[in-house]
Design a protein around this motif. Sequence first.
Motif, PDB file in Angstrom:
ATOM      1  N   LEU A  86      31.964  39.046  43.941  1.00  0.00           N
ATOM      2  CA  LEU A  86      30.843  39.444  44.804  1.00  0.00           C
ATOM      3  C   LEU A  86      30.563  38.358  45.839  1.00  0.00           C
ATOM      4  O   LEU A  86      30.234  38.664  46.993  1.00  0.00           O
ATOM      5  CB  LEU A  86      29.599  39.751  43.971  1.00  0.00           C
ATOM      6  CG  LEU A  86      29.641  41.056  43.187  1.00  0.00           C
ATOM      7  CD1 LEU A  86      28.411  41.185  42.304  1.00  0.00           C
ATOM      8  CD2 LEU A  86      29.764  42.260  44.112  1.00  0.00           C
ATOM      9  N   CYS A  87      30.700  37.109  45.447  1.00  0.00           N
ATOM     10  CA  CYS A  87      30.565  36.012  46.415  1.00  0.00           C
ATOM     11  C   CYS A  87      31.576  36.192  47.541  1.00  0.00           C
ATOM     12  O   CYS A  87      31.238  36.050  48.725  1.00  0.00           O
ATOM     13  CB  CYS A  87      30.811  34.661  45.744  1.00  0.00           C
ATOM     14  SG  CYS A  87      29.505  34.086  44.667  1.00  0.00           S
ATOM     15  N   THR A 103      25.831  39.314  37.762  1.00  0.00           N
ATOM     16  CA  THR A 103      26.649  40.360  37.133  1.00  0.00           C
ATOM     17  C   THR A 103      26.390  40.357  35.633  1.00  0.00           C
ATOM     18  O   THR A 103      26.133  39.309  35.044  1.00  0.00           O
ATOM     19  CB  THR A 103      28.152  40.135  37.391  1.00  0.00           C
ATOM     20  OG1 THR A 103      28.524  38.840  36.924  1.00  0.00           O
ATOM     21  CG2 THR A 103      28.490  40.281  38.868  1.00  0.00           C
ATOM     22  N   SER A 104      26.466  41.554  35.075  1.00  0.00           N
ATOM     23  CA  SER A 104      26.175  41.694  33.646  1.00  0.00           C
ATOM     24  C   SER A 104      27.013  42.788  33.026  1.00  0.00           C
ATOM     25  O   SER A 104      27.280  43.816  33.658  1.00  0.00           O
ATOM     26  CB  SER A 104      24.684  42.036  33.474  1.00  0.00           C
ATOM     27  OG  SER A 104      24.389  42.283  32.127  1.00  0.00           O
ATOM     28  N   TYR A 160      22.980  43.176  42.416  1.00  0.00           N
ATOM     29  CA  TYR A 160      23.096  43.448  40.985  1.00  0.00           C
ATOM     30  C   TYR A 160      24.463  44.074  40.701  1.00  0.00           C
ATOM     31  O   TYR A 160      24.733  45.190  41.129  1.00  0.00           O
ATOM     32  CB  TYR A 160      22.023  44.439  40.541  1.00  0.00           C
ATOM     33  CG  TYR A 160      20.601  43.965  40.684  1.00  0.00           C
ATOM     34  CD1 TYR A 160      19.971  43.313  39.636  1.00  0.00           C
ATOM     35  CD2 TYR A 160      19.873  44.203  41.849  1.00  0.00           C
ATOM     36  CE1 TYR A 160      18.648  42.888  39.749  1.00  0.00           C
ATOM     37  CE2 TYR A 160      18.548  43.790  41.969  1.00  0.00           C
ATOM     38  CZ  TYR A 160      17.955  43.136  40.919  1.00  0.00           C
ATOM     39  OH  TYR A 160      16.645  42.727  41.030  1.00  0.00           O
ATOM     40  N   GLY A 161      25.282  43.353  39.974  1.00  0.00           N
ATOM     41  CA  GLY A 161      26.572  43.897  39.537  1.00  0.00           C
ATOM     42  C   GLY A 161      26.464  44.264  38.067  1.00  0.00           C
ATOM     43  O   GLY A 161      26.659  43.420  37.201  1.00  0.00           O
ATOM     44  N   THR A 162      26.142  45.501  37.795  1.00  0.00           N
ATOM     45  CA  THR A 162      25.895  45.929  36.411  1.00  0.00           C
ATOM     46  C   THR A 162      27.118  46.609  35.796  1.00  0.00           C
ATOM     47  O   THR A 162      27.968  47.151  36.499  1.00  0.00           O
ATOM     48  CB  THR A 162      24.711  46.907  36.362  1.00  0.00           C
ATOM     49  OG1 THR A 162      24.986  48.015  37.206  1.00  0.00           O
ATOM     50  CG2 THR A 162      23.424  46.234  36.801  1.00  0.00           C
ATOM     51  N   ALA A 189      30.202  46.693  48.102  1.00  0.00           N
ATOM     52  CA  ALA A 189      29.802  47.074  49.460  1.00  0.00           C
ATOM     53  C   ALA A 189      28.457  46.469  49.827  1.00  0.00           C
ATOM     54  O   ALA A 189      28.240  46.044  50.968  1.00  0.00           O
ATOM     55  CB  ALA A 189      29.754  48.596  49.589  1.00  0.00           C
ATOM     56  N   ILE A 190      27.554  46.423  48.855  1.00  0.00           N
ATOM     57  CA  ILE A 190      26.236  45.824  49.097  1.00  0.00           C
ATOM     58  C   ILE A 190      26.382  44.348  49.448  1.00  0.00           C
ATOM     59  O   ILE A 190      25.750  43.856  50.388  1.00  0.00           O
ATOM     60  CB  ILE A 190      25.316  46.030  47.873  1.00  0.00           C
ATOM     61  CG1 ILE A 190      24.974  47.525  47.717  1.00  0.00           C
ATOM     62  CG2 ILE A 190      24.054  45.184  47.978  1.00  0.00           C
ATOM     63  CD1 ILE A 190      24.335  47.886  46.397  1.00  0.00           C
ATOM     64  N   ALA A 191      27.234  43.624  48.712  1.00  0.00           N
ATOM     65  CA  ALA A 191      27.449  42.207  48.982  1.00  0.00           C
ATOM     66  C   ALA A 191      28.012  42.005  50.395  1.00  0.00           C
ATOM     67  O   ALA A 191      27.554  41.130  51.134  1.00  0.00           O
ATOM     68  CB  ALA A 191      28.393  41.594  47.943  1.00  0.00           C
TER      69      ALA A 191
END
Length: 179
Positions: A21-22, A120-121, A153-155, A170-172
Amino acid sequence: MKQKVLVLSASPRKGGNSDLLCDQFILGATEAGNQVEKIYVQDKEINFCLGCMDCQSNGGVCVQNDDMAEILDKMVRADVLVMATPIYFYNMDAQLKVVIDRVCPRYTELSNKKAYFIATSDDGRKEAMDVAVAGFRAFLSCLTNVEEAGIIYGTGVRDVGDIKGKPAMAIAYKMGMAI
């Protein structure tokens, strides 16, 4: 206007989900014309805060000789801070928490910035990250004029690469582009 963006990737796994995500955030921020630097916290020697408070009486210099002084210089110079962590037991990982604790010598210099949080989780619920997000917000509340600009939030991701194809990617990217 071109911004200096500092990304602190606290994942112990290079290429792990929060780290990916980074990279998406960085891609967007770079394509938008910003100057971006990414630091893998895991690769740095960062000792625990000693709580001695010597830094408050000696001009913001920590008594410890490790990589945190360099990181803190970069944090002070950045216009945008991005902090990324996997969630462990519903909280940020120890690597990121140690960085936050070690900001003490110069926290008053961390001002007039935007800040993003990436988490992330394995848990599929966004609420599983509430404690970590609260910790991030508490950190920001100790700073002067630092705006929470976004949370990613990466769930529902566990294994390396699970985040690929998820909406968080896409949000990142979009958040990075919007700087």
